[in-house]
Design a protein around this motif. Structure first.
Motif, PDB file in Angstrom:
ATOM      1  N   PHE A 104      25.405  24.253  47.008  1.00  0.00           N
ATOM      2  CA  PHE A 104      25.613  25.530  47.692  1.00  0.00           C
ATOM      3  C   PHE A 104      27.067  25.974  47.554  1.00  0.00           C
ATOM      4  O   PHE A 104      27.351  27.139  47.238  1.00  0.00           O
ATOM      5  CB  PHE A 104      25.237  25.390  49.163  1.00  0.00           C
ATOM      6  N   LEU A 105      27.981  25.028  47.755  1.00  0.00           N
ATOM      7  CA  LEU A 105      29.411  25.367  47.664  1.00  0.00           C
ATOM      8  C   LEU A 105      29.795  25.777  46.244  1.00  0.00           C
ATOM      9  O   LEU A 105      30.562  26.726  46.043  1.00  0.00           O
ATOM     10  CB  LEU A 105      30.259  24.174  48.116  1.00  0.00           C
ATOM     11  N   LEU A 106      29.258  25.057  45.263  1.00  0.00           N
ATOM     12  CA  LEU A 106      29.565  25.407  43.869  1.00  0.00           C
ATOM     13  C   LEU A 106      29.031  26.802  43.533  1.00  0.00           C
ATOM     14  O   LEU A 106      29.725  27.598  42.882  1.00  0.00           O
ATOM     15  CB  LEU A 106      28.947  24.366  42.928  1.00  0.00           C
ATOM     16  N   GLY A 107      27.812  27.092  43.978  1.00  0.00           N
ATOM     17  CA  GLY A 107      27.231  28.418  43.745  1.00  0.00           C
ATOM     18  C   GLY A 107      28.063  29.507  44.403  1.00  0.00           C
ATOM     19  O   GLY A 107      28.338  30.547  43.808  1.00  0.00           O
ATOM     20  N   SER A 108      28.481  29.243  45.644  1.00  0.00           N
ATOM     21  CA  SER A 108      29.294  30.231  46.372  1.00  0.00           C
ATOM     22  C   SER A 108      30.630  30.437  45.669  1.00  0.00           C
ATOM     23  O   SER A 108      31.095  31.582  45.515  1.00  0.00           O
ATOM     24  CB  SER A 108      29.548  29.754  47.805  1.00  0.00           C
ATOM     25  N   ALA A 109      31.249  29.335  45.255  1.00  0.00           N
ATOM     26  CA  ALA A 109      32.560  29.428  44.584  1.00  0.00           C
ATOM     27  C   ALA A 109      32.438  30.222  43.290  1.00  0.00           C
ATOM     28  O   ALA A 109      33.303  31.057  42.973  1.00  0.00           O
ATOM     29  CB  ALA A 109      33.099  28.026  44.298  1.00  0.00           C
ATOM     30  N   ALA A 110      31.356  30.003  42.538  1.00  0.00           N
ATOM     31  CA  ALA A 110      31.157  30.742  41.289  1.00  0.00           C
ATOM     32  C   ALA A 110      31.028  32.236  41.572  1.00  0.00           C
ATOM     33  O   ALA A 110      31.595  33.070  40.847  1.00  0.00           O
ATOM     34  CB  ALA A 110      29.905  30.222  40.581  1.00  0.00           C
ATOM     35  N   CYS A 111      30.316  32.590  42.633  1.00  0.00           N
ATOM     36  CA  CYS A 111      30.146  34.013  42.988  1.00  0.00           C
ATOM     37  C   CYS A 111      31.485  34.648  43.355  1.00  0.00           C
ATOM     38  O   CYS A 111      31.792  35.774  42.943  1.00  0.00           O
ATOM     39  CB  CYS A 111      29.171  34.149  44.158  1.00  0.00           C
ATOM     40  N   VAL A 112      32.269  33.917  44.137  1.00  0.00           N
ATOM     41  CA  VAL A 112      33.576  34.456  44.552  1.00  0.00           C
ATOM     42  C   VAL A 112      34.487  34.623  43.336  1.00  0.00           C
ATOM     43  O   VAL A 112      35.164  35.648  43.188  1.00  0.00           O
ATOM     44  CB  VAL A 112      34.225  33.523  45.608  1.00  0.00           C
ATOM     45  N   LEU A 113      34.463  33.636  42.446  1.00  0.00           N
ATOM     46  CA  LEU A 113      35.322  33.702  41.257  1.00  0.00           C
ATOM     47  C   LEU A 113      34.962  34.890  40.368  1.00  0.00           C
ATOM     48  O   LEU A 113      35.834  35.639  39.927  1.00  0.00           O
ATOM     49  CB  LEU A 113      35.208  32.405  40.459  1.00  0.00           C
ATOM     50  N   VAL A 114      33.674  35.063  40.118  1.00  0.00           N
ATOM     51  CA  VAL A 114      33.274  36.169  39.231  1.00  0.00           C
ATOM     52  C   VAL A 114      33.552  37.508  39.911  1.00  0.00           C
ATOM     53  O   VAL A 114      33.912  38.493  39.240  1.00  0.00           O
ATOM     54  CB  VAL A 114      31.793  36.026  38.797  1.00  0.00           C
ATOM     55  N   ALA A 115      33.444  37.556  41.230  1.00  0.00           N
ATOM     56  CA  ALA A 115      33.740  38.803  41.945  1.00  0.00           C
ATOM     57  C   ALA A 115      35.232  39.136  41.834  1.00  0.00           C
ATOM     58  O   ALA A 115      35.612  40.305  41.706  1.00  0.00           O
ATOM     59  CB  ALA A 115      33.321  38.675  43.409  1.00  0.00           C
TER      60      ALA A 115
ATOM     61  N   ALA B 258      32.526  42.605  48.696  1.00  0.00           N
ATOM     62  CA  ALA B 258      32.080  41.514  49.578  1.00  0.00           C
ATOM     63  C   ALA B 258      30.582  41.618  49.838  1.00  0.00           C
ATOM     64  O   ALA B 258      29.879  40.601  49.888  1.00  0.00           O
ATOM     65  CB  ALA B 258      32.848  41.567  50.897  1.00  0.00           C
ATOM     66  N   LEU B 259      30.099  42.861  49.956  1.00  0.00           N
ATOM     67  CA  LEU B 259      28.663  43.067  50.188  1.00  0.00           C
ATOM     68  C   LEU B 259      27.845  42.522  49.021  1.00  0.00           C
ATOM     69  O   LEU B 259      26.845  41.829  49.216  1.00  0.00           O
ATOM     70  CB  LEU B 259      28.378  44.564  50.335  1.00  0.00           C
ATOM     71  N   SER B 260      28.285  42.845  47.806  1.00  0.00           N
ATOM     72  CA  SER B 260      27.577  42.343  46.629  1.00  0.00           C
ATOM     73  C   SER B 260      27.667  40.828  46.539  1.00  0.00           C
ATOM     74  O   SER B 260      26.679  40.144  46.276  1.00  0.00           O
ATOM     75  CB  SER B 260      28.185  42.931  45.358  1.00  0.00           C
ATOM     76  N   THR B 261      28.871  40.310  46.793  1.00  0.00           N
ATOM     77  CA  THR B 261      29.102  38.876  46.633  1.00  0.00           C
ATOM     78  C   THR B 261      28.273  38.066  47.620  1.00  0.00           C
ATOM     79  O   THR B 261      27.640  37.079  47.248  1.00  0.00           O
ATOM     80  CB  THR B 261      30.606  38.559  46.816  1.00  0.00           C
TER      81      THR B 261
ATOM     82  N   PHE C 180      25.294  39.166  38.781  1.00  0.00           N
ATOM     83  CA  PHE C 180      24.621  38.422  39.864  1.00  0.00           C
ATOM     84  C   PHE C 180      23.100  38.398  39.653  1.00  0.00           C
ATOM     85  O   PHE C 180      22.440  37.397  39.896  1.00  0.00           O
ATOM     86  CB  PHE C 180      24.943  39.047  41.221  1.00  0.00           C
ATOM     87  N   ARG C 181      22.554  39.527  39.200  1.00  0.00           N
ATOM     88  CA  ARG C 181      21.104  39.580  38.972  1.00  0.00           C
ATOM     89  C   ARG C 181      20.692  38.624  37.859  1.00  0.00           C
ATOM     90  O   ARG C 181      19.652  37.956  37.948  1.00  0.00           O
ATOM     91  CB  ARG C 181      20.689  41.014  38.615  1.00  0.00           C
ATOM     92  N   GLN C 182      21.501  38.588  36.813  1.00  0.00           N
ATOM     93  CA  GLN C 182      21.210  37.658  35.707  1.00  0.00           C
ATOM     94  C   GLN C 182      21.258  36.213  36.209  1.00  0.00           C
ATOM     95  O   GLN C 182      20.366  35.419  35.913  1.00  0.00           O
ATOM     96  CB  GLN C 182      22.235  37.848  34.575  1.00  0.00           C
ATOM     97  N   TRP C 183      22.293  35.895  36.942  1.00  0.00           N
ATOM     98  CA  TRP C 183      22.440  34.518  37.477  1.00  0.00           C
ATOM     99  C   TRP C 183      21.254  34.160  38.357  1.00  0.00           C
ATOM    100  O   TRP C 183      20.685  33.086  38.238  1.00  0.00           O
ATOM    101  CB  TRP C 183      23.724  34.414  38.309  1.00  0.00           C
ATOM    102  N   LEU C 184      20.938  35.108  39.241  1.00  0.00           N
ATOM    103  CA  LEU C 184      19.848  34.840  40.184  1.00  0.00           C
ATOM    104  C   LEU C 184      18.529  34.673  39.431  1.00  0.00           C
ATOM    105  O   LEU C 184      17.738  33.752  39.710  1.00  0.00           O
ATOM    106  CB  LEU C 184      19.760  36.005  41.187  1.00  0.00           C
TER     107      LEU C 184
ATOM    108  N   LEU D 180      29.269  43.737  37.974  1.00  0.00           N
ATOM    109  CA  LEU D 180      29.227  42.572  38.874  1.00  0.00           C
ATOM    110  C   LEU D 180      27.802  42.349  39.382  1.00  0.00           C
ATOM    111  O   LEU D 180      27.279  41.230  39.357  1.00  0.00           O
ATOM    112  CB  LEU D 180      30.177  42.794  40.061  1.00  0.00           C
ATOM    113  N   ASN D 181      27.164  43.442  39.807  1.00  0.00           N
ATOM    114  CA  ASN D 181      25.783  43.320  40.287  1.00  0.00           C
ATOM    115  C   ASN D 181      24.847  42.862  39.179  1.00  0.00           C
ATOM    116  O   ASN D 181      23.931  42.068  39.415  1.00  0.00           O
ATOM    117  CB  ASN D 181      25.294  44.664  40.853  1.00  0.00           C
ATOM    118  N   ALA D 182      25.093  43.376  37.964  1.00  0.00           N
ATOM    119  CA  ALA D 182      24.257  42.969  36.827  1.00  0.00           C
ATOM    120  C   ALA D 182      24.411  41.472  36.574  1.00  0.00           C
ATOM    121  O   ALA D 182      23.436  40.763  36.308  1.00  0.00           O
ATOM    122  CB  ALA D 182      24.639  43.771  35.588  1.00  0.00           C
TER     123      ALA D 182
END
Lengths: 521, 105
Positions: free
Chosen positions: A432-443, A396-399, A456-460, A452-454
């Protein structure tokens, strides 16, 4: 050093830890968005690729606005607000104040959006202020500020929530001071490398010690702004004003007593604004005219802090004659300690008292506070490494840690798309919601925290790099055009996104031996 | 939260639940703070502009809350904490009630 019995120390430790665990991530959202929102004006300017008219209120606007006063219901001439949106368009809101069926006092009237140069009416909306459609040019800025102010929850619940988070921050800072046995020594602590738990604790203590003054400032001022409107005013109206909220608001704002209601030609607004500019040396950013078209009309100009003064200033004019009446406190009708205190709270919360320099410091301090929040939660997880039921929190912290900035970037991307295609101003929220949903799904689909962190870093990184490209494509505004028009902030923010994007793409994520790596803020 | 540290029972006629400190530090602290904000606007100095008491009351609200909250957390004697909070509650509720009824106008 504060000495407590073991039992009391443990209770304070519980409060410190559990307040963070229960509300730390929500606090991170509010603090992070607040840190970014310090530059909300500049972000708004960036989102629309700058503006042709840098200071719309210093243009010749009287000839555009005056005819509109004859096109609205006469009661809406009671109060008229003029300001500009990020695109440099002039917004004019003719309105009065009415009590709604649910007992709330609301603005109701007609709002125009004009081209500041030509006076062309771009939009006309009528109704209660809160029900008027969002200004499309302000959509991204508004989305960010609302996320910080009320987490997009309906009033007053959103304000209650952020107010409570302010109290949580306050109690975390106080309990942290009590728990840190060597507060001064901790300011120069070198994190121990002997174990991950010790290192994490030292890093948290070091950052938290330096952040304590700022935490307390933000907590007190933030709780004030959240609770003052949603709770303080209604409660105090009951005791000090016999329940008359309108009278209390008039006392606080300092609305002048009704005087001569005889119809009278309004003085030239351009002259009033020019006088205000010449007295302060800065451009006015807001103009309010009360009792438009009457002999007792008053005009009020608003200026951001300038010339070493930390306070924003207001100047009052007789709007019938154009005569300068003097500076006007933001609270009440004459100088007071309460007004000084309010100005101080505003300056300390918004960090805009020394222009971009103080804003930058507030941004950095805000991000440092994010680090304290996340590192505290990381410490909690590390201490419970053997307890399987707590390992969800590492994820959850990473997500949330990476997901929030990523979702803000996707909100910006959605805004740029919507702007290019002429869609509604609700698109930042969808982005914002789509971005959040994508993060939750990949997590959910990734069990290994390092990968997972890698991800997120690539996405960001890639999403940040896409921002300058999409902004240029959606507006056609190249840097050379922006420079010519004086829109330097747009270029600076483009460069910031590129720098941050490359940083996230180039930096190798640390290897995580277990599900306990917290993200950088 | 570590339940043992926070769930001491208050014996005797009060007969409060084992979650006494939660109730005191949570809802009751918030309620007392709101009441104190309301009453403080009546006795704080109004200043020449007549607005100081209003601003002070709202600025003091988070401070009042934090002081009461930390008191409840640190107080070992829960009966005393209960007495202090209920004392503050009734005293301030009385003043609020009187002001609403117009006794001070």
């Amino acid at each position: 050093m504060i000495k407590l019995s073991r039992e009391r120390t443990l209770r304070v430790l519980d409060v410190h830890g559990w307040s963070g665990v229960l509300l730390g991530l929500a606090l991170y959202v509010v603090v992070f968005t607040g840190a970014i929102a310090v530059f909300a004006d500049e972000l708004g300017l960036w989102s629309v690729s700058g503006r042709d008219v840098q200071s719309p209120l210093t243009q010749s606007i009287d000839r555009h606005v005056r005819p509109l006063s004859g096109q609205v219901d006469e009661r809406y001439l009671e109060d008229v607000n003029l300001f500009n949106n990020p695109a440099g368009e002039l917004v004019v809101f003719f309105h009065t104040h009415e009590t709604t069926p649910n007992g709330q006092i609301e603005d109701i009237g007609v709002r125009y959006r004009l081209d500041a140069k030509t006076g062309e009416v771009l939009a006309r909306d009528e109704g209660y202020g809160k029900d008027l459609p969002d200004d499309p040019a302000s959509a991204l800025e508004r989305f960010l500020v609302d996320l910080h102010v009320n987490l997009h929850a309906p009033d007053p619940w959103g304000l209650y929530l952020t107010g409570i988070l302010g109290l949580v921050l306050l109690v975390s800072a106080i309990s942290g001071i009590i728990l840190h046995r060597h507060l001064i020594k901790d300011m120069f602590l070198s994190p121990r490398q002997s174990s991950r738990a010790l290192k994490a604790r030292d890093q948290h203590n070091l950052a938290a010690t330096w952040s304590v003054p700022f935490s307390i400032i933000l907590a007190l001022t933030g709780a004030f702004f959240s609770f003052a409107i949603s709770l303080g005013l209604p409660v105090i109206a009951m005791t000090a004003f016999g329940g008359d909220q309108e009278k209390m608001i008039e006392t606080l704002i300092g609305v002048p007593e009704p005087g001569d209601e005889t119809p009278h030609q309004l003085a030239n607004l351009d002259t009033i604004l020019a006088k205000s500019k010449s007295m302060t040396g800065t451009d006015p950013v807001f103009l309010s005219v009360i009792h438009w078209g009457r002999a007792d009309a008053k005009a009020l100009t608003f200026h951001w802090p300038h010339g070493g003064d930390i306070n924003a200033t207001q100047h009052q004019f007789d709007a019938a004659s154009g005569e300068y009446l003097g500076s006007k406190p933001r609270i009440g009708t004459q100088p007071s300690t309460g007004n000084t205190l309010f100005n101080l709270i505003s300056a300390l919360h918004f960090g805009n008292f020394a222009g971009w320099f103080s804003k930058l410091i507030w941004l950095v301090l805000g991000l440092a506070l994010c680090y304290v929040t996340l590192s505290g939660l990381q410490l909690w997880v590390i201490r419970r490494e053997a307890e399987q039921q707590w390992q969800w929190m590492a994820k959850a912290l990473s997500t949330v840690g990476y997901g929030l900035p990523f979702s803000l970037v996707t909100a910006s991307i959605a805004f740029l798309f919507a702007q290019g295609l002429g869609w509604s101003s609700a698109w930042p929220a969808w982005g914002f919601l789509l971005g959040s949903a994508a993060c939750v799904l990949v997590a959910r689909r990734t069990s290994d925290l390092t990968s997972l962190n890698a991800t997120f870093r690539q996405w960001l990184g890639w999403s940040l790099l896409s921002l300058p490209v999409l902004r240029t494509l959606s507006s056609g505004e190249l840097w050379v055009f922006l420079l010519q028009a004086g829109n330097v902030w747009v270029i600076l923010l483009d460069l910031t996104w590129i720098f941050l994007g490359l940083y996230y793409l180039r930096k190798e994520p640390r290897s995580v031996p277990s599900l306990t790596e917290a993200p950088a803020c | 939260m570590n339940l043992q540290r926070f769930t001491q029972t208050i014996d005797g006629p009060l007969g409060l639940s084992r979650y006494a400190r939660y109730w005191l530090a949570g809802p009751l602290t918030l309620l007392v703070s709101i009441l104190m904000m309301a009453t403080s606007s009546l006795w704080l100095p109004r200043g020449e502009a007549g607005v100081d008491n209003l601003v002070y009351a709202m600025v003091l609200f988070p401070v009042i809350w934090a002081v009461i909250f930390m008191y409840v957390v640190l107080e070992s004697d829960l009966k005393r904490a209960t007495g202090v909070l209920f004392g503050l509650f009734f005293a301030n509720a009385l003043v609020v009630g009187l002001s609403i009824s117009g006794a001070f106008s």
